[in-house]
Design a protein around this motif. Sequence first.
Motif: not given
Length: 118
Positions: A5, A16, A18, A94, A112-113
Amino acid sequence: MLLGISASALCAPTAPFFDGVLHARSPHGVYTELRFEPHRLIAQVHGPRTCVLHAHLVHGDPHVSHYAIETPQGGHFCDELVDGEIVIHPHSPIDVMAEFKSPRMRWSGEFDRYMPRR
């Protein structure tokens, strides 16, 4: 996985991202967003405990990453996390579990992504 990530953050146009809910010992939680940048993590905690946490990577491997929390930017909730850490346990690229802990408090949650629709 989390190192992946972090590595993907270097090449991706956006870091990224989340989102999930942090919980303590009660059923009431607080919606929180996590943004992973190279060697850093930014946590945006939403109402009613609104504040922002910045943390830098101290140790990371495929199973767990430890981030040291820097001086918070406002909000009693974040102030309680001074001298604390955020521990990330990746389940997959994810899905991660995050623990926010300090000598004064401990919260955790599943994240969660976020995948924006194009």
